[in-house]
Design a protein around this motif. Structure first.
Motif, PDB file in Angstrom:
ATOM      1  N   HIS A 119      15.765   1.956  -1.888  1.00 31.00           N
ATOM      2  CA  HIS A 119      14.879   0.793  -1.860  1.00 31.00           C
ATOM      3  C   HIS A 119      15.395  -0.221  -0.826  1.00 31.00           C
ATOM      4  CE1 HIS A 119      12.422  -2.127  -4.559  1.00 31.00           C
ATOM      5  NE2 HIS A 119      12.105  -2.230  -3.302  1.00 31.00           N
ATOM      6  N   ARG A 153       8.657  -0.263   8.960  1.00 27.64           N
ATOM      7  CA  ARG A 153       8.243   0.169   7.620  1.00 27.64           C
ATOM      8  C   ARG A 153       7.675   1.585   7.649  1.00 27.64           C
ATOM      9  NH1 ARG A 153       4.054  -3.139   3.732  1.00 27.64           N
ATOM     10  NH2 ARG A 153       4.756  -2.207   1.799  1.00 27.64           N
ATOM     11  N   ARG A 154       6.840   1.867   8.638  1.00 24.41           N
ATOM     12  CA  ARG A 154       6.252   3.198   8.771  1.00 24.41           C
ATOM     13  C   ARG A 154       7.344   4.250   8.971  1.00 24.41           C
ATOM     14  NH1 ARG A 154       2.531   1.807  11.972  1.00 24.41           N
ATOM     15  NH2 ARG A 154       3.743   1.970  13.880  1.00 24.41           N
ATOM     16  N   THR A 193       9.499   4.683   5.750  1.00 26.53           N
ATOM     17  CA  THR A 193       8.724   5.386   4.729  1.00 26.53           C
ATOM     18  C   THR A 193       8.654   6.875   5.047  1.00 26.53           C
ATOM     19  OG1 THR A 193       7.441   3.381   4.291  1.00 26.53           O
ATOM     20  CG2 THR A 193       6.497   5.470   3.547  1.00 26.53           C
ATOM     21  N   ARG A 194       8.492   7.196   6.313  1.00 29.15           N
ATOM     22  CA  ARG A 194       8.432   8.599   6.737  1.00 29.15           C
ATOM     23  C   ARG A 194       9.722   9.335   6.376  1.00 29.15           C
ATOM     24  NH1 ARG A 194       8.023   8.331  12.363  1.00 29.15           N
ATOM     25  NH2 ARG A 194       5.981   7.406  12.010  1.00 29.15           N
ATOM     26  N   GLU A 246      11.791   3.551   0.278  1.00 30.48           N
ATOM     27  CA  GLU A 246      10.795   2.663  -0.311  1.00 30.48           C
ATOM     28  C   GLU A 246      11.044   1.278   0.287  1.00 30.48           C
ATOM     29  OE1 GLU A 246       9.822   0.685  -4.648  1.00 30.48           O
ATOM     30  OE2 GLU A 246      10.883   2.590  -4.572  1.00 30.48           O
ATOM     31  N   VAL A 247      10.011   0.674   0.881  1.00 29.27           N
ATOM     32  CA  VAL A 247      10.202  -0.570   1.627  1.00 29.27           C
ATOM     33  C   VAL A 247       9.340  -1.684   1.051  1.00 29.27           C
ATOM     34  CG1 VAL A 247      10.087  -1.670   3.893  1.00 29.27           C
ATOM     35  CG2 VAL A 247      10.647   0.767   3.727  1.00 29.27           C
TER      36      VAL A 247
END
Length: 132
Positions: A2, A17-18, A21-22, A26-27
């Motif tokens: 996280h 963020r992208r 997440t990839r 968890e952002v």
């Protein structure tokens, strides 16, 4: 894992963020120092921009460090040596200058977490056994 992302530059934040997440992170994204300090824990690591609209990120770094040992990685356009030294002295665990690559940030998160986890595991295990 996280991540709390504290970044007011929307294109930078969306890209980061992208990418995170990839890679399975968890952002939670906030855009101000006040929001960062009010954000409920737990999070495993903080990515902190210094140029925030409501306060200096160094003050946020100091306040987060006073609260506990969450790893903090500063991400900032302030790239001169003095800024890096001050950030690290105030409690940041690492410092990344903009522009940066997402893979570098991920590698730095993993490195900081490797250093932080042994301390947490040792504290949970209790005192070491002493052998004769």
């Amino acid at each position: 894992m996280h991540v709390l992302l504290v970044e007011d530059d929307e294109p930078v934040a969306r890209s980061l963020r992208r990418g995170l997440t990839r890679y399975g992170f968890e952002v939670d994204w906030v855009t101000t120092g006040a929001a960062a300090l009010a954000h409920p824990e737990p999070y495993d690591v903080v990515l902190l921009d210094l140029g925030l609209p409501d306060t200096d990120g160094l003050d946020v770094c100091r306040a987060l460090r006073e609260r506990g040992n969450v790893p903090i990685i500063v991400i900032s356009a302030r790239s001169d040596e003095t800024d890096r030294v001050v950030g690290l002295e105030l409690g940041a665990d690492d410092y990344v200058s903009k522009p940066f690559g997402v893979r570098e940030v991920i590698a730095r998160i993993r490195a900081v977490m490797r250093r932080a986890q042994p301390r947490a595991e040792a504290a949970a295990a209790g005192p070491e056994c002493i052998r004769d």
